[in-house]
Design a protein around this motif. Sequence first.
Motif, PDB file in Angstrom:
ATOM      1  N   ALA A  34      -8.913   2.765   3.708  1.00  0.00           N
ATOM      2  CA  ALA A  34      -9.406   1.599   4.435  1.00  0.00           C
ATOM      3  C   ALA A  34      -8.995   1.633   5.902  1.00  0.00           C
ATOM      4  CB  ALA A  34      -8.900   0.327   3.770  1.00  0.00           C
ATOM      5  N   SER A  35      -7.751   1.993   6.170  1.00  0.00           N
ATOM      6  CA  SER A  35      -7.293   2.031   7.559  1.00  0.00           C
ATOM      7  C   SER A  35      -7.999   3.139   8.338  1.00  0.00           C
ATOM      8  CB  SER A  35      -5.778   2.223   7.609  1.00  0.00           C
ATOM      9  OG  SER A  35      -5.382   3.380   6.887  1.00  0.00           O
ATOM     10  N   TYR A  36      -8.229   4.272   7.702  1.00  0.00           N
ATOM     11  CA  TYR A  36      -8.956   5.344   8.388  1.00  0.00           C
ATOM     12  C   TYR A  36     -10.397   4.940   8.652  1.00  0.00           C
ATOM     13  CZ  TYR A  36     -11.124   9.865   9.303  1.00  0.00           C
ATOM     14  OH  TYR A  36     -11.836  10.895   9.874  1.00  0.00           O
ATOM     15  N   ALA A  37     -11.043   4.301   7.678  1.00  0.00           N
ATOM     16  CA  ALA A  37     -12.423   3.856   7.862  1.00  0.00           C
ATOM     17  C   ALA A  37     -12.535   2.863   9.025  1.00  0.00           C
ATOM     18  CB  ALA A  37     -12.947   3.219   6.580  1.00  0.00           C
ATOM     19  N   ALA A  38     -11.547   1.983   9.162  1.00  0.00           N
ATOM     20  CA  ALA A  38     -11.563   1.022  10.266  1.00  0.00           C
ATOM     21  C   ALA A  38     -11.482   1.736  11.614  1.00  0.00           C
ATOM     22  CB  ALA A  38     -10.410   0.035  10.116  1.00  0.00           C
ATOM     23  N   LEU A  39     -10.644   2.749  11.698  1.00  0.00           N
ATOM     24  CA  LEU A  39     -10.531   3.507  12.941  1.00  0.00           C
ATOM     25  C   LEU A  39     -11.828   4.254  13.254  1.00  0.00           C
ATOM     26  CD1 LEU A  39      -6.921   4.959  12.519  1.00  0.00           C
ATOM     27  CD2 LEU A  39      -7.656   3.172  14.098  1.00  0.00           C
ATOM     28  N   VAL A  40     -12.479   4.790  12.225  1.00  0.00           N
ATOM     29  CA  VAL A  40     -13.755   5.489  12.434  1.00  0.00           C
ATOM     30  C   VAL A  40     -14.811   4.528  12.967  1.00  0.00           C
ATOM     31  CG1 VAL A  40     -15.676   6.642  11.258  1.00  0.00           C
ATOM     32  CG2 VAL A  40     -13.316   7.289  10.743  1.00  0.00           C
ATOM     33  N   LEU A  41     -14.854   3.326  12.427  1.00  0.00           N
ATOM     34  CA  LEU A  41     -15.821   2.331  12.879  1.00  0.00           C
ATOM     35  C   LEU A  41     -15.625   2.012  14.367  1.00  0.00           C
ATOM     36  CD1 LEU A  41     -18.109   0.378  12.171  1.00  0.00           C
ATOM     37  CD2 LEU A  41     -16.363  -1.299  11.512  1.00  0.00           C
ATOM     38  N   VAL A  42     -14.381   1.876  14.773  1.00  0.00           N
ATOM     39  CA  VAL A  42     -14.099   1.639  16.198  1.00  0.00           C
ATOM     40  C   VAL A  42     -14.562   2.815  17.038  1.00  0.00           C
ATOM     41  CG1 VAL A  42     -12.256   1.323  17.894  1.00  0.00           C
ATOM     42  CG2 VAL A  42     -12.173   0.097  15.712  1.00  0.00           C
ATOM     43  N   LEU A  43     -14.317   4.033  16.563  1.00  0.00           N
ATOM     44  CA  LEU A  43     -14.719   5.225  17.309  1.00  0.00           C
ATOM     45  C   LEU A  43     -16.230   5.305  17.465  1.00  0.00           C
ATOM     46  CD1 LEU A  43     -13.865   7.942  18.599  1.00  0.00           C
ATOM     47  CD2 LEU A  43     -14.162   8.973  16.341  1.00  0.00           C
ATOM     48  N   VAL A  44     -16.957   4.991  16.407  1.00  0.00           N
ATOM     49  CA  VAL A  44     -18.418   5.040  16.482  1.00  0.00           C
ATOM     50  C   VAL A  44     -18.933   4.067  17.530  1.00  0.00           C
ATOM     51  CG1 VAL A  44     -20.535   4.521  15.211  1.00  0.00           C
ATOM     52  CG2 VAL A  44     -18.741   5.870  14.127  1.00  0.00           C
ATOM     53  N   ARG A  45     -18.391   2.872  17.535  1.00  0.00           N
ATOM     54  CA  ARG A  45     -18.885   1.846  18.454  1.00  0.00           C
ATOM     55  C   ARG A  45     -18.514   2.128  19.901  1.00  0.00           C
ATOM     56  NH1 ARG A  45     -17.860  -3.895  15.197  1.00  0.00           N
ATOM     57  NH2 ARG A  45     -19.460  -3.539  13.585  1.00  0.00           N
ATOM     58  N   THR A  46     -17.376   2.778  20.117  1.00  0.00           N
ATOM     59  CA  THR A  46     -16.918   2.984  21.486  1.00  0.00           C
ATOM     60  C   THR A  46     -17.316   4.330  22.085  1.00  0.00           C
ATOM     61  OG1 THR A  46     -14.793   3.837  20.655  1.00  0.00           O
ATOM     62  CG2 THR A  46     -14.940   1.474  21.163  1.00  0.00           C
ATOM     63  N   ARG A  47     -17.608   5.312  21.225  1.00  0.00           N
ATOM     64  CA  ARG A  47     -17.880   6.662  21.757  1.00  0.00           C
ATOM     65  C   ARG A  47     -19.236   7.214  21.338  1.00  0.00           C
ATOM     66  NH1 ARG A  47     -15.172  11.298  23.594  1.00  0.00           N
ATOM     67  NH2 ARG A  47     -15.994  13.268  22.776  1.00  0.00           N
ATOM     68  N   TYR A  48     -19.522   7.200  20.045  1.00  0.00           N
ATOM     69  CA  TYR A  48     -20.671   7.944  19.549  1.00  0.00           C
ATOM     70  C   TYR A  48     -21.998   7.203  19.626  1.00  0.00           C
ATOM     71  CZ  TYR A  48     -17.736  11.707  17.799  1.00  0.00           C
ATOM     72  OH  TYR A  48     -16.882  12.770  17.715  1.00  0.00           O
ATOM     73  N   SER A  49     -21.976   5.890  19.567  1.00  0.00           N
ATOM     74  CA  SER A  49     -23.247   5.161  19.557  1.00  0.00           C
ATOM     75  C   SER A  49     -24.075   5.472  20.794  1.00  0.00           C
ATOM     76  CB  SER A  49     -22.987   3.661  19.452  1.00  0.00           C
ATOM     77  OG  SER A  49     -22.176   3.217  20.524  1.00  0.00           O
ATOM     78  N   ARG A  50     -23.410   5.627  21.925  1.00  0.00           N
ATOM     79  CA  ARG A  50     -24.141   5.952  23.156  1.00  0.00           C
ATOM     80  C   ARG A  50     -24.688   7.378  23.112  1.00  0.00           C
ATOM     81  NH1 ARG A  50     -22.286   8.774  27.198  1.00  0.00           N
ATOM     82  NH2 ARG A  50     -20.126   8.508  26.494  1.00  0.00           N
ATOM     83  N   LEU A  51     -23.891   8.313  22.620  1.00  0.00           N
ATOM     84  CA  LEU A  51     -24.331   9.708  22.567  1.00  0.00           C
ATOM     85  C   LEU A  51     -25.491   9.895  21.609  1.00  0.00           C
ATOM     86  CD1 LEU A  51     -20.825  11.445  22.479  1.00  0.00           C
ATOM     87  CD2 LEU A  51     -22.386  11.352  24.419  1.00  0.00           C
ATOM     88  N   TRP A  52     -25.480   9.148  20.512  1.00  0.00           N
ATOM     89  CA  TRP A  52     -26.509   9.335  19.474  1.00  0.00           C
ATOM     90  C   TRP A  52     -27.877   8.814  19.886  1.00  0.00           C
ATOM     91  CZ3 TRP A  52     -23.159   7.557  14.726  1.00  0.00           C
ATOM     92  CH2 TRP A  52     -22.220   8.575  14.464  1.00  0.00           C
ATOM     93  N   LYS A  53     -27.920   8.003  20.892  1.00  0.00           N
ATOM     94  CA  LYS A  53     -29.214   7.510  21.353  1.00  0.00           C
ATOM     95  C   LYS A  53     -30.098   8.648  21.844  1.00  0.00           C
ATOM     96  CE  LYS A  53     -27.591   2.913  22.747  1.00  0.00           C
ATOM     97  NZ  LYS A  53     -27.404   1.980  23.877  1.00  0.00           N
ATOM     98  N   ASP A  54     -29.456   9.707  22.306  1.00  0.00           N
ATOM     99  CA  ASP A  54     -30.210  10.862  22.824  1.00  0.00           C
ATOM    100  C   ASP A  54     -30.313  12.001  21.836  1.00  0.00           C
ATOM    101  OD1 ASP A  54     -30.511   9.559  25.290  1.00  0.00           O
ATOM    102  OD2 ASP A  54     -28.538  10.261  25.940  1.00  0.00           O
ATOM    103  N   ALA A  55     -29.740  11.824  20.618  1.00  0.00           N
ATOM    104  CA  ALA A  55     -29.748  12.910  19.639  1.00  0.00           C
ATOM    105  C   ALA A  55     -31.144  13.138  19.103  1.00  0.00           C
ATOM    106  CB  ALA A  55     -28.793  12.598  18.485  1.00  0.00           C
ATOM    107  N   VAL A  56     -31.414  14.373  18.757  1.00  0.00           N
ATOM    108  CA  VAL A  56     -32.726  14.725  18.213  1.00  0.00           C
ATOM    109  C   VAL A  56     -32.881  14.162  16.826  1.00  0.00           C
ATOM    110  CG1 VAL A  56     -34.181  16.657  17.523  1.00  0.00           C
ATOM    111  CG2 VAL A  56     -32.797  16.825  19.576  1.00  0.00           C
TER     112      VAL A  56
END
Length: 467
Positions: free
Chosen positions: A445-467
Amino acid sequence: MMDGKLTFRAVAEAVALLLGAASMIYMSRVVGPEYVGFSAATSAVLLLLARFADGGLTALSSQRLARDDDTLGSLLALTVPPKIALSCAVIAATLLVARLAGIDPRLAYFLSTAVFLIFFEVFSPAWVFVALGEINTASFIRVAQSSIYALVVFAFIRSPLDWQKLPYIMVLNSALGCVLALLFLGRRRVLSLDRRQFGPAYGRKIRQAFAESRHFLKADLSLYVFTTSDRLILYYFATPHAVGIYEAAYKIINPFYAISSIVTPTMFRPLAQSFKQGTPAAVLSRFTFLMLVGTVPLGFFLLLFSDSIIMTLYGPSFSESIACLQVLGFAISLGYAAGAIVLPFSAWNMAREYGATMTYGNIFNVLLNVALIPSLGGVGAALSTVAAKLAVALAAYRHFRNVTDYPILSDLLLFAVMACAPLLLVLALGLAVENAVILMAVYAASYAALVLVLVRTRYSRLWKDAV
């Protein structure tokens, strides 16, 4: 479209893995560590021979088809005849050696009975669906194959004496995958050879194909060393029982290798196309996340909970597997760190770099296995695997930086930190709580919470341009 393919692939792989894990646990409990060891050693030998019979032609064809550099018909015409010839030669040689080499009669029985899986492994056209981006078809074949295999195991392995049926089941499993793939190709009317290839220059084309595919063969052999060869070295220096103990631990981490089976085929074509177009970073952001998110924390998780897992799944007769599993978890953590860096090479027209990097790790792993297994047994094999995968990651990073500026090192460090944080939390909580299930849930659960934060702060922007 990519998300739909990835989701279906993930669900299909999850179902297949559950069936495979249940089959393995059931089979191990029935026949015991020794015959699990013979089965694992046989599989290791035959999969090695299958790679030589393939000669790297499957990986070469996959790359050419994914990049639209050649047609399927011409690739089949170029590769199927030499594959069949090589397979028959290797099978004949294996039967001869099994009869004349004076090896353990039980191992000879396994080898001579299961040897025909080489043909099915090499001849299977399942690679076509991956290269064409038809991931749903490949996923359906995977589930159907695993379902039938599980039914056969539960139906025919009923007592310790049923170990004699294991090699037949091995052949059946490979045959199922091959036949199902052929049926789907025939249904889509794409199973045809381009007869124009069979001209005066056919021999020269085959020689050119083998010259190029040798880099893929090196990589295939190196991947084999990382995932399978330790069983052979362990069998040589120890006993079938020791191989069975190690194999039981390895089977627990083996499902995590399927993450690559989900992610890499699904994104193989986008990786190839994006590199060809000079824009790989957007696709890499998603590829890297999917490769690391479920794998980096495994080493830390198993370091804490291997005891509970082994006792629950296998029972006291496999208690020696605990120490092996505590080390092998990091084979996944470091293995996927290396895979995130090196696996794109196979889609990026970097066959030489791919082969050279994997060969380096191959040699390193064999030397460590030979040095550590005689004194440490299965734990030595596990340590060798972990160290070799770290070596591959370091060697591959230099080539990676030469072709893209994607900050993959930052991704690796982020996931490592996120995996360590729950570890510290669980260690502290463990002073007051002894229930392993509760502690496992807290870690997850604690790891999943950290992953969720990472997705929202780092990857969501990058994925907008993903193929």
